[in-house]
Design a protein around this motif. Structure first.
Motif, PDB file in Angstrom:
ATOM      1  N   THR A  30       0.833  -1.190   0.000  1.00 36.36           N
ATOM      2  CA  THR A  30       0.000   0.000   0.000  1.00 36.36           C
ATOM      3  C   THR A  30       0.861   1.230   0.000  1.00 36.36           C
ATOM      4  O   THR A  30       2.017   1.221   0.377  1.00 36.36           O
ATOM      5  CB  THR A  30      -0.933   0.019   1.217  1.00 36.36           C
ATOM      6  OG1 THR A  30      -0.136  -0.073   2.382  1.00 36.36           O
ATOM      7  CG2 THR A  30      -1.904  -1.127   1.168  1.00 36.36           C
TER       8      THR A  30
ATOM      9  N   GLY B 202       1.384   0.858  -5.404  1.00 36.38           N
ATOM     10  CA  GLY B 202       0.774  -0.352  -4.872  1.00 36.38           C
ATOM     11  C   GLY B 202       1.246  -1.583  -5.623  1.00 36.38           C
ATOM     12  O   GLY B 202       1.786  -1.499  -6.741  1.00 36.38           O
ATOM     13  N   TRP B 203       1.045  -2.736  -5.004  1.00 38.20           N
ATOM     14  CA  TRP B 203       1.510  -3.983  -5.605  1.00 38.20           C
ATOM     15  C   TRP B 203       0.922  -4.186  -6.998  1.00 38.20           C
ATOM     16  O   TRP B 203       1.645  -4.518  -7.944  1.00 38.20           O
ATOM     17  CB  TRP B 203       1.131  -5.161  -4.706  1.00 38.20           C
ATOM     18  CG  TRP B 203       2.222  -5.590  -3.796  1.00 38.20           C
ATOM     19  CD1 TRP B 203       2.298  -5.387  -2.455  1.00 38.20           C
ATOM     20  CD2 TRP B 203       3.399  -6.321  -4.147  1.00 38.20           C
ATOM     21  NE1 TRP B 203       3.461  -5.916  -1.942  1.00 38.20           N
ATOM     22  CE2 TRP B 203       4.154  -6.503  -2.965  1.00 38.20           C
ATOM     23  CE3 TRP B 203       3.900  -6.811  -5.345  1.00 38.20           C
ATOM     24  CZ2 TRP B 203       5.366  -7.174  -2.956  1.00 38.20           C
ATOM     25  CZ3 TRP B 203       5.117  -7.490  -5.331  1.00 38.20           C
ATOM     26  CH2 TRP B 203       5.834  -7.664  -4.154  1.00 38.20           C
ATOM     27  N   ALA B 204      -0.377  -4.039  -7.132  1.00 38.42           N
ATOM     28  CA  ALA B 204      -1.023  -4.301  -8.420  1.00 38.42           C
ATOM     29  C   ALA B 204      -0.478  -3.381  -9.505  1.00 38.42           C
ATOM     30  O   ALA B 204      -0.203  -3.812 -10.636  1.00 38.42           O
ATOM     31  CB  ALA B 204      -2.534  -4.128  -8.285  1.00 38.42           C
ATOM     32  N   GLU B 205      -0.303  -2.116  -9.165  1.00 40.64           N
ATOM     33  CA  GLU B 205       0.200  -1.158 -10.146  1.00 40.64           C
ATOM     34  C   GLU B 205       1.637  -1.489 -10.544  1.00 40.64           C
ATOM     35  O   GLU B 205       1.984  -1.472 -11.728  1.00 40.64           O
ATOM     36  CB  GLU B 205       0.114   0.252  -9.562  1.00 40.64           C
ATOM     37  CG  GLU B 205       0.436   1.349 -10.546  1.00 40.64           C
ATOM     38  CD  GLU B 205       0.225   2.728  -9.955  1.00 40.64           C
ATOM     39  OE1 GLU B 205       0.357   3.718 -10.703  1.00 40.64           O
ATOM     40  OE2 GLU B 205      -0.066   2.825  -8.748  1.00 40.64           O
TER      41      GLU B 205
ATOM     42  N   VAL C 120       3.313  -4.412 -10.346  1.00 40.61           N
ATOM     43  CA  VAL C 120       3.383  -5.650 -11.115  1.00 40.61           C
ATOM     44  C   VAL C 120       2.837  -5.433 -12.523  1.00 40.61           C
ATOM     45  O   VAL C 120       3.362  -5.975 -13.509  1.00 40.61           O
ATOM     46  CB  VAL C 120       2.612  -6.776 -10.387  1.00 40.61           C
ATOM     47  CG1 VAL C 120       2.498  -8.017 -11.260  1.00 40.61           C
ATOM     48  CG2 VAL C 120       3.317  -7.125  -9.077  1.00 40.61           C
ATOM     49  N   GLY C 121       1.796  -4.618 -12.642  1.00 40.50           N
ATOM     50  CA  GLY C 121       1.238  -4.330 -13.963  1.00 40.50           C
ATOM     51  C   GLY C 121       2.244  -3.641 -14.865  1.00 40.50           C
ATOM     52  O   GLY C 121       2.402  -4.007 -16.048  1.00 40.50           O
ATOM     53  N   TRP C 122       2.929  -2.621 -14.336  1.00 39.14           N
ATOM     54  CA  TRP C 122       3.943  -1.933 -15.134  1.00 39.14           C
ATOM     55  C   TRP C 122       5.050  -2.885 -15.570  1.00 39.14           C
ATOM     56  O   TRP C 122       5.458  -2.904 -16.736  1.00 39.14           O
ATOM     57  CB  TRP C 122       4.555  -0.786 -14.327  1.00 39.14           C
ATOM     58  CG  TRP C 122       3.637   0.361 -14.101  1.00 39.14           C
ATOM     59  CD1 TRP C 122       2.472   0.639 -14.757  1.00 39.14           C
ATOM     60  CD2 TRP C 122       3.807   1.408 -13.143  1.00 39.14           C
ATOM     61  NE1 TRP C 122       1.901   1.785 -14.269  1.00 39.14           N
ATOM     62  CE2 TRP C 122       2.704   2.275 -13.279  1.00 39.14           C
ATOM     63  CE3 TRP C 122       4.760   1.691 -12.181  1.00 39.14           C
ATOM     64  CZ2 TRP C 122       2.555   3.412 -12.491  1.00 39.14           C
ATOM     65  CZ3 TRP C 122       4.621   2.816 -11.405  1.00 39.14           C
ATOM     66  CH2 TRP C 122       3.529   3.675 -11.543  1.00 39.14           C
TER      67      TRP C 122
END
Length: 368
Positions: A2, A78-81, A83-85
């Motif tokens: 976070t 954040g983690w999702a952002e 990893v997405g990049w």
């Protein structure tokens, strides 16, 4: 992971040339562009050129996005952002290698540097994995040169960026600590000002109220004395205004002799017998301000709450006591004036002692 700063964090100003300097490092993608241009008449050349251009745009976008977040004191995405990049950059890098061959491995350094946005253990594994994959490809792909040098560059670049990132994280922590200290300083000053305003106006308005009640009673009985009391009301109101102005300007000193004189006049107006010292010579100079505040608070409470007929102030080199023979001042114990007095006393190692007498009430400040 976070984000680490609240959405209310103010925006920090960053230099306008940062994106330009970041774009300069894209010069290492010239080899893939040249290879794609050489293969421009083939599908692989077209795919490789598009993948290289999109890869450069994504890398620059990630850098600018991280920079804008840092301006808001956000340490990591954040983690999702994150990893997405990294997933998008990884897919584009694989596409570049498939379409352009060994020249497409230039994207590996950018992927390793971008991996630093992850926490260190995960970033370390990813960087080592990228370096190992490069070495492996250089060994198994026919016609490829050794990729050991590129692998070393991947690890070195990631370590350098990691060091810069740690410095930035420390700066973010320092800025947050500075902001918290500034907020605490403002809150403390607001509390101090509220306390001083209570101490100053509480006493003055109490005396004004007592004199106004006395003047009203004397209007029909003794008009001459009533006029005198009204004149005192005007003087007291002017004094209160001057005190408020001094508080606003930050001048907090009070005078012990002046407070005793004010107490004498206020008690007389309330028809309370005053037994006050005529001299303050025995009180050390460093204790006089605190004792003056104690006299002001104690006499104000006597006037407001006690219903007393007599009030005495006792001064010694180490203490001051305000005592009355009324019904007690329990309301004062619950008020903010006594809290402010306790805060002042604690600053110089003193204590505030309150006692209910029979009859009466005692407020004492002791400074060893």
């Amino acid at each position: 992971m976070t984000t680490m700063a609240s959405t209310t964090t103010p925006q920090r100003h960053l230099g306008r040339w940062g994106p330009v300097f970041a774009a300069i490092w894209l010069v290492f993608l010239i080899d893939p562009v040249r290879e794609a241009w050489r293969l421009r008449d083939t599908a692989r050349g077209d795919v490789g050129l598009v993948a290289t251009i999109v890869f450069a745009a994504v890398y620059l976008f990630v850098w600018i996005r991280l920079r804008s977040r840092r301006a808001r004191l956000v340490a990591r995405p954040g983690w999702a952002e994150a990893v997405g990049w990294l997933a998008v950059m990884g897919v584009l890098a694989v596409t570049m290698v498939w379409a352009l061959g060994q020249s497409g491995t230039a994207s590996a350094v950018y992927c390793a540097v971008a991996a630093v946005i992850l926490p260190f253990p995960y970033a370390g594994v990813l960087v080592v994995g990228i370096a190992g994959l490069l070495v492996l490809l250089g060994e198994v792909r026919s016609g490829w040169d050794s990729e050991v040098g590129t692998a070393f560059g991947v690890i070195a670049g990631a370590m350098a960026v990691f060091g810069i990132q740690q410095m930035m994280l420390r700066n973010i922590e320092l800025i947050r600590a500075h902001d918290e200290n500034a907020e605490l300083a403002v809150e403390n000053e607001r509390t101090r000002f509220a306390r001083d305003l209570h101490d100053i106006l509480g006493h003055s308005l109490t005396v004004i109220t007592v004199k106004a009640e006395l003047a009203q009673r004397l209007l029909d009985v003794d008009p001459s004395r009533a006029r005198t009391e009204l004149a005192d009301l005007e003087r007291l109101s002017r004094d209160a205004l001057a005190d408020v102005r001094r508080a606003v300007e930050g001048y907090r000193d009070v005078s012990l002799p002046a407070e005793l004189a004010r107490a004498r006049a206020a008690l007389a107006a309330a028809e309370i017998r005053a037994d006050l010292p005529n001299s303050t010579d025995d009180v050390p100079s460093e204790k006089r301000e605190l004792f003056a505040w104690a006299v002001r608070e104690g006499v104000t409470n006597v006037l407001r709450h006690s219903g007393a007929r007599r009030c005495s102030v006792v001064l010694t080199p180490t203490s001051v006591e305000v005592r009355d023979d009324g019904r007690g001042s329990a309301e004062a114990v619950r008020g903010s004036g006594l809290t402010g007095l306790q805060e002042r006393a604690s600053l110089v190692g003193g204590t505030v002692v309150t006692r209910t007498l029979s009859p009466g009430y005692s407020l004492q400040v002791v400074v060893p």
